[in-house]
Design a protein around this motif. Structure first.
Motif: not given
Length: 327
Positions: A227-228, A219-223, A287-291, A5-8
């Motif tokens: 920001q779920p 920093e980007v990955l931390s952000y 399969g990364h934890e981040l989208p 999914t994209i979009g919050a």
């Protein structure tokens, strides 16, 4: 095919294929017949996420760009493609004059945003742009003006999702805060260079100059973790073939000890799974934890097939742990 999914927000949320097909060279370096064949195979495989920009590919023929969008428009019309396929485009980096390059881009003023979005809709043959990015920074235009102009397009229904590409994280956050305070839509998708190998970010680089942050730094990955719902579309995910081709060399930014450790882990996993290094990289990213959506190009159906095999590859927890632990 796999989907994420994209979009919050519920109003803009879309489900798209986990692999994003880059159309940057379609209509210039890749001829129309081949481009159509790649696009057809992508959709046949379940692909629903395609990326382009209004300046692609100005450098091929010394134009202002638009060839990629126009080809996608012809393909959509000839195949009867509707809103089941999400096409993302970018504005703000189109040369002001043919062949002008990034030295004098048209920027992100309210006037340019509206004109550029209208032109992209015409090129693509759509009433609404599914996902529209601010391509590069424009520090000459007040951020408030840029944010308001993008928000107006969403409110009018001519744009769905908004995104930012190659922006400094603090500028992304400021823009999102301005949008929230004004009660208008803001950036929900971010696009940066990202792959399994990590470049140095402490050196002057072509990825971080002229007021733009091109690489997905820590920093980007931390952000993104904080920001779920904010997705990362990762361009140059396969490093232009450097993982698998001896004639392609890694950028000097990758010249550090961590690269050797991660290449060793990558090659070990590739050997144990019987997959190519490219396929392991794509599976690791999907399969990364981040989208995280890897964005890959293809100049032939065979190249696309190789990437599709990476989507299908399932890494074991042990393999994924080995890849993550390499430093």
């Amino acid at each position: 095919m796999k989907y994420r999914t994209i979009g919050a927000s519920p109003e803009t949320r879309r489900e798209v294929s986990a692999l994003c097909l880059g159309a940057m060279t379609f209509g210039t370096m890749v001829d129309e017949a081949t481009s159509f064949a790649v696009l057809d195979r992508f959709v046949e495989s379940g692909g629903t996420f395609i990326d382009t920009a209004d300046n692609y590919a100005w450098w091929a023929e010394g134009t202002q760009g638009g060839e990629s969008e126009q080809l996608l428009g012809r393909w959509r019309k000839s195949r009867g493609i509707g809103d089941e396929v999400v096409i993302a485009t970018k504005i703000g980096a189109r040369p002001r004059v043919p062949g002008g390059g990034f030295s004098d881009p048209d920027g992100l003023s309210a006037k340019t945003i509206r004109e550029s979005a209208d032109r992209s809709r015409e090129n693509l043959g759509v009433d609404r742009l599914d996902l529209l990015y601010a391509h590069i920074e424009d520090t000459a235009t007040p951020l408030e003006e840029t944010v308001a102009a993008f928000g107006e397009l969403v409110s009018e229904g001519t744009v769905g999702l908004l995104g930012a590409s190659n922006h400094w994280t603090w500028r992304v956050e400021r823009a999102r805060n301005l949008a929230a305070a004004a009660g208008i839509p803001g950036y929900e998708v971010l696009q940066y260079h990202h792959s399994y190998l990590r470049p140095r970010t402490d050196l002057p680089s072509r990825r971080a100059k002229d007021g733009n942050q091109g690489v997905a730094s820590g920093e980007v990955l931390s952000y993104l973790r904080d920001q779920p719902g904010t997705a990362l579309v990762a361009y140059s995910a396969l490093l232009g073939g450097a993982y698998v081709r001896e004639d392609r060399h890694l950028d000097p930014d990758f010249a550090h000890p961590g690269t050797d450790a991660r290449l060793t882990a990558l090659r070990t996993v590739a050997t144990e799974t019987g997959a190519s290094a490219n396929q392991v990289v794509l599976s690791w990213m999907i399969g990364h934890e981040l989208p995280m959506f890897p964005l890959v190009g293809a100049s032939s159906v065979a190249q696309l097939e190789d990437s599709l095999a990476g989507v299908a590859l399932e890494l074991s927890p042990a393999h994924r742990a080995r890849l993550n632990a390499a430093r």
